[in-house]
Design a protein around this motif. Structure first.
Motif, PDB file in Angstrom:
ATOM      1  N   ARG A  13       1.145  -1.462  -0.023  1.00  7.29           N
ATOM      2  CA  ARG A  13      -0.065  -0.094  -0.260  1.00  7.29           C
ATOM      3  C   ARG A  13       0.912   1.398   0.286  1.00  7.29           C
ATOM      4  NH1 ARG A  13      -5.777  -1.492   3.353  1.00  7.29           N
ATOM      5  NH2 ARG A  13      -6.040  -2.300   1.688  1.00  7.29           N
ATOM      6  N   SER A  14       1.783   1.108   0.571  1.00  2.00           N
ATOM      7  CA  SER A  14       2.825   2.837   0.846  1.00  2.00           C
ATOM      8  C   SER A  14       3.619   2.467  -0.738  1.00  2.00           C
ATOM      9  CB  SER A  14       3.914   2.488   2.418  1.00  2.00           C
ATOM     10  OG  SER A  14       4.370   1.700   2.357  1.00  2.00           O
ATOM     11  N   ASP A  15       4.268   3.206  -1.122  1.00  4.36           N
ATOM     12  CA  ASP A  15       5.118   3.362  -1.819  1.00  4.36           C
ATOM     13  C   ASP A  15       6.335   3.295  -1.790  1.00  4.36           C
ATOM     14  OD1 ASP A  15       5.511   6.301  -1.326  1.00  4.36           O
ATOM     15  OD2 ASP A  15       5.072   6.324  -2.684  1.00  4.36           O
ATOM     16  N   GLY A  16       7.064   3.470  -0.220  1.00  2.00           N
ATOM     17  CA  GLY A  16       8.035   3.597  -0.348  1.00  2.00           C
ATOM     18  C   GLY A  16       9.092   1.990  -0.306  1.00  2.00           C
ATOM     19  N   PHE A  17       8.567   0.734   0.130  1.00  6.07           N
ATOM     20  CA  PHE A  17       9.251  -0.490  -1.169  1.00  6.07           C
ATOM     21  C   PHE A  17       9.146  -0.571  -2.463  1.00  6.07           C
ATOM     22  CE2 PHE A  17       8.452  -5.019  -1.891  1.00  6.07           C
ATOM     23  CZ  PHE A  17       9.706  -5.169  -1.482  1.00  6.07           C
ATOM     24  N   ALA A  18       7.832  -0.180  -3.156  1.00  8.18           N
ATOM     25  CA  ALA A  18       8.430  -0.377  -4.672  1.00  8.18           C
ATOM     26  C   ALA A  18       9.416   0.900  -4.936  1.00  8.18           C
ATOM     27  CB  ALA A  18       7.096   0.573  -5.523  1.00  8.18           C
ATOM     28  N   LYS A  19       8.770   1.745  -4.203  1.00  8.82           N
ATOM     29  CA  LYS A  19      10.317   2.929  -5.133  1.00  8.82           C
ATOM     30  C   LYS A  19      11.912   2.918  -4.380  1.00  8.82           C
ATOM     31  CE  LYS A  19      10.899   7.414  -3.686  1.00  8.82           C
ATOM     32  NZ  LYS A  19      11.056   8.936  -3.184  1.00  8.82           N
ATOM     33  N   ALA A  20      11.677   2.345  -3.070  1.00  8.68           N
ATOM     34  CA  ALA A  20      13.236   1.304  -2.434  1.00  8.68           C
ATOM     35  C   ALA A  20      13.318   0.531  -3.884  1.00  8.68           C
ATOM     36  CB  ALA A  20      13.291   0.838  -1.345  1.00  8.68           C
ATOM     37  N   ALA A  21      12.622  -1.268  -4.093  1.00  7.53           N
ATOM     38  CA  ALA A  21      12.868  -1.620  -5.144  1.00  7.53           C
ATOM     39  C   ALA A  21      13.369  -1.055  -5.967  1.00  7.53           C
ATOM     40  CB  ALA A  21      11.698  -3.076  -5.175  1.00  7.53           C
ATOM     41  N   GLY A  22      13.131   0.426  -7.150  1.00  5.97           N
ATOM     42  CA  GLY A  22      12.512   1.326  -8.419  1.00  5.97           C
ATOM     43  C   GLY A  22      14.586   1.139  -8.573  1.00  5.97           C
ATOM     44  N   PHE A  23      14.797   1.944  -7.167  1.00  3.92           N
ATOM     45  CA  PHE A  23      16.127   3.107  -7.003  1.00  3.92           C
ATOM     46  C   PHE A  23      16.885   1.730  -7.054  1.00  3.92           C
ATOM     47  CE2 PHE A  23      18.640   3.870  -3.871  1.00  3.92           C
ATOM     48  CZ  PHE A  23      20.076   5.090  -4.959  1.00  3.92           C
ATOM     49  N   THR A  24      16.871   0.289  -6.381  1.00  6.89           N
ATOM     50  CA  THR A  24      18.066  -0.656  -5.894  1.00  6.89           C
ATOM     51  C   THR A  24      18.156  -1.110  -7.311  1.00  6.89           C
ATOM     52  OG1 THR A  24      16.875  -1.026  -3.849  1.00  6.89           O
ATOM     53  CG2 THR A  24      19.156  -2.273  -4.990  1.00  6.89           C
ATOM     54  N   ILE A  25      17.136  -1.361  -7.968  1.00  5.81           N
ATOM     55  CA  ILE A  25      17.503  -1.934  -9.328  1.00  5.81           C
ATOM     56  C   ILE A  25      18.207  -1.119 -10.415  1.00  5.81           C
ATOM     57  CG2 ILE A  25      15.987  -3.369 -11.340  1.00  5.81           C
ATOM     58  CD1 ILE A  25      13.748  -4.488  -9.959  1.00  5.81           C
ATOM     59  N   GLY A  26      17.788   0.157 -10.806  1.00  4.54           N
ATOM     60  CA  GLY A  26      18.526   0.961 -11.221  1.00  4.54           C
ATOM     61  C   GLY A  26      19.854   1.303 -10.806  1.00  4.54           C
ATOM     62  N   PHE A  27      20.267   1.525  -9.988  1.00  4.37           N
ATOM     63  CA  PHE A  27      21.451   1.984  -9.187  1.00  4.37           C
ATOM     64  C   PHE A  27      22.280   0.261  -9.783  1.00  4.37           C
ATOM     65  CE2 PHE A  27      24.359   1.321  -5.681  1.00  4.37           C
ATOM     66  CZ  PHE A  27      24.767   2.935  -6.320  1.00  4.37           C
ATOM     67  N   SER A  28      21.607  -0.722  -9.164  1.00  7.70           N
ATOM     68  CA  SER A  28      22.359  -1.919  -9.374  1.00  7.70           C
ATOM     69  C   SER A  28      23.441  -1.821 -11.051  1.00  7.70           C
ATOM     70  CB  SER A  28      22.073  -3.030  -9.399  1.00  7.70           C
ATOM     71  OG  SER A  28      21.766  -2.864  -7.325  1.00  7.70           O
ATOM     72  N   ALA A  29      21.457  -1.821 -11.824  1.00  7.80           N
ATOM     73  CA  ALA A  29      22.248  -1.549 -13.206  1.00  7.80           C
ATOM     74  C   ALA A  29      23.253  -1.182 -13.352  1.00  7.80           C
ATOM     75  CB  ALA A  29      20.977  -1.968 -13.837  1.00  7.80           C
ATOM     76  N   VAL A  30      23.004   0.497 -13.829  1.00  6.55           N
ATOM     77  CA  VAL A  30      24.357   0.921 -14.006  1.00  6.55           C
ATOM     78  C   VAL A  30      25.651   0.776 -13.174  1.00  6.55           C
ATOM     79  CG1 VAL A  30      24.755   4.168 -13.749  1.00  6.55           C
ATOM     80  CG2 VAL A  30      22.469   2.786 -14.072  1.00  6.55           C
ATOM     81  N   VAL A  31      25.394   0.869 -12.297  1.00  2.00           N
ATOM     82  CA  VAL A  31      27.091   0.712 -11.540  1.00  2.00           C
ATOM     83  C   VAL A  31      27.455  -0.450 -11.878  1.00  2.00           C
ATOM     84  CG1 VAL A  31      26.555   2.171  -9.184  1.00  2.00           C
ATOM     85  CG2 VAL A  31      26.128  -0.547  -9.323  1.00  2.00           C
TER      86      VAL A  31
END
Lengths: 303, 295
Positions: free
Chosen positions: A72-90
């Motif tokens: 329900r809260s968007d914190g988890f989805a945001k964290a998942a998105g950031f983690t995946i994006g960050f990992s892919a780039v680095v």
């Protein structure tokens, strides 16, 4: 006749001895794994379905409430998105640079030993301590980098929302490119060089030989470097937590930081365990694939 | 890193274009420069911290970029002797945790790996699950460990952090040891058995010496990884078991950040792993690369 009976008996006795010895020798591992691996896996899974908090681990089952509030809260989805994006780039940057470094270092030149040692140092520095060192380097008042930028007339606040993510990417690349370099370099050392001589004989140029001989042969090693880095990038915690604690706002909150904060700042153990379980369940399907991929680079069981 | 004569890509470069020895010599220096720049850039944070740690307080803010004009050891003295910081205790904690973890990991992993690889205990799935366990996110275990450690009274104790780090490092140890064991010819043990040596005797006086190089590699890696752990220390220690990774940040006080002291503390805390990296590099490289590549 009695001789063979005696022999079978002694073989049986031998086998029994081996089984006993095997059990005795494995006992420490079995006990440790039971207490510190199996039990936490089970209790962590159970907590995900309980209304447990930091202050009150009441252990009351609450069904899927934790998962509902998680999604329900968007914190988890945001964290998942950031983690995946960050990992892919680095990981992409680290693979390319690590491969490049390995090619540079893969020859004799003066000072090679010294630079090789220096190049490996960042892997050894604790990420948390490196985070502190980055703060020294980047601090607006005393940092060398802002001072340098100012002297050429650029004034940026490095920890502002716009620049903080690229900054974290650079920091991760500085620390972990040496790791991809090391794995790929080690792979190059066991490279069958007859292949290259053959391709040179066929008149292939440097770039051509690189793409059509070196990369295909090194593929398993490249996969190993890629997966190990990807797995580590996905669980990034230390450096980012020390530097930004997931902020400004929640813009640099990785999944690990999200779970940590949910558990120990918000005190919601149930929700944190639920988030951890979701992450685990998403990663588990990849594990056998990665293990098989990595072990095909060297270890064919001799059994 | 054996001295495998001509390196593959070098062979590739020299094979694809004819060069005179003199030009080759000049190109070699180009690589020295490129490698030097790369080695410098990746170490900028560390080098900067070392520079700051030798600058007197006033100089730190005044000229951030330059070398220390009047180097001082004050910050190191503060870190080691000034009251209220507790840095020496954090350092000792880290040392006890790291050394303890190395010992426990070896004691658990060596016999068990021998039993699996040589005595057919369990089977290959044990090694595979060790590889798998290494890939799972450690964060999953943070909450269960916190609850378990509170129940067992291991919270904020050295044995507790040794247990947590053993958990983190056992998989790597099992992977490295099992691949080393497979490389030892089975005939050696068979000969020992014919001579009447028991399994324990064979393991103790024949296999262990043969495993020595791998044991050193495992010890070096496990020491560094447990010294560097932060997440589990953050969750499982509050004061008496705090290691340096956590304690180095204590120099951020209510009166402000003591930059000189904090840089001296972080340089000191990084020293043990760096010394290992320099003096045990061979083991480290073999451990890291074979641990990554095999498994």
């Amino acid at each position: 006749m009695s001789h063979t009976v005696e022999r079978t008996r002694s073989i049986a006795r031998e086998r029994r001895k081996r089984t006993t010895a095997a059990t005795v020798l494995s006992l420490p591992l079995i006990l440790f794994a039971a207490v510190f691996v199996i039990y936490p896996l089970a209790s962590g899974t159970l907590t995900a379905f309980q209304s447990s908090t930091l202050l009150n681990q009441a252990n009351e089952l609450n069904g899927v409430d934790n998962f509902v509030s998680l999604f329900r809260s968007d914190g988890f989805a945001k964290a998942a998105g950031f983690t995946i994006g960050f990992s892919a780039v680095v990981v992409a940057i680290e693979m390319v640079l690590g491969f490049g470094f390995a090619l540079v270092m893969d020859r004799a030149f003066p000072g090679k030993k010294l630079f090789f040692t220096l190049l490996l140092l960042p892997i050894m520095v604790a990420p948390a301590l490196l985070g502190i060192m980055f703060r020294l380097l980047l601090n607006g008042d005393i940092g060398a980098l802002p001072a340098l930028l100012e002297s050429i007339g650029v004034s940026v606040s490095l920890f502002s929302p716009d620049s903080v993510i690229p900054l974290l990417v650079v920091l991760d690349v500085l620390q972990w490119t040496p790791f991809t370099f090391l794995i790929i370099y080690a792979g190059l050392q066991s490279f069958p060089k007859e292949l290259l001589e053959a391709s040179a004989m066929d008149g292939a140029g440097y770039v051509r030989s690189l793409t059509s001989v070196v990369v295909p042969v090194l593929k398993p090693v490249l996969f190993a470097a890629f997966f190990l880095r990807a797995i580590d990038a996905i669980r990034t915690f230390d450096v980012i937590y020390v530097l930004t604690a997931g902020g400004p706002g929640t813009s640099t909150t990785t999944l690990s930081i999200f779970i940590y904060k949910t558990a120990f700042e918000a005190g919601d153990f149930g929700k944190a365990a639920a988030a951890a379980l979701v992450v685990l369940v998403c990663l588990v399907p990849f594990v056998p694939f990665i293990v098989r991929r990595i072990s095909s680079t060297g270890m064919e069981g001799k059994k | 890193m054996s001295a495998l004569a001509p390196n593959p890509t070098e062979a590739l470069a020299s094979a694809s274009s004819e060069r005179t020895p003199k030009r080759r010599h000049a190109t070699a220096w180009v690589f020295t420069i490129v490698a030097g720049i790369i080695a410098l850039v990746v170490n900028v944070p560390l080098l900067n911290a070392i520079l700051v740690s030798f600058k007197p307080d006033g100089e730190i803010a005044r000229n951030p970029v330059s070398l220390p004009a009047s180097p001082t050891l004050d910050h190191y003295a503060n870190v080691l002797y000034a009251s209220g910081y507790d840095f020496p205790r954090f350092f000792l904690n880290s040392a006890m945790i790291a050394v303890g973890t190395v010992l426990v990991v070896l004691v658990i992993a060596i016999p068990a790996t021998y039993a699996v690889v040589r005595l057919g205990f369990g089977g290959r799935w044990i090694i595979s699950s060790a590889s798998g366990l290494r890939l799972l996110p450690a964060i999953f275990f943070v909450v269960p460990f916190f609850i378990l450690f509170s129940t067992l009274g291991l919270q904020d104790t050295i044995p507790g952090l040794i247990a947590a780090n053993t958990f983190l490092n056992l998989p790597l140890a099992i992977i490295l040891l099992s691949s080393a064991l497979r490389d030892i010819p089975q005939e050696i043990e068979e000969a020992a058995a014919v001579d009447g040596a028991s399994i324990y005797r064979t393991l103790g006086s024949i296999i262990l010496p043969l495993l020595a190089p791998t044991m050193v590699a495992v010890s070096v890696l496990v020491f560094i990884f447990s010294w560097n752990d932060y997440l589990f220390a953050l969750v499982l220690s509050t004061s008496s078991a705090t290691p340096v990774t956590l304690g180095a940040a204590n120099f951020i006080t209510s009166t402000g950040i003591r930059w000189g002291d904090i840089s001296a503390a972080s340089v000191l805390s990084t020293l043990p792993p760096l010394l290992f990296a320099i003096f045990a590099q061979r083991y480290l490289v073999s451990g890291l690369s074979s641990g990554a590549v095999k498994g």
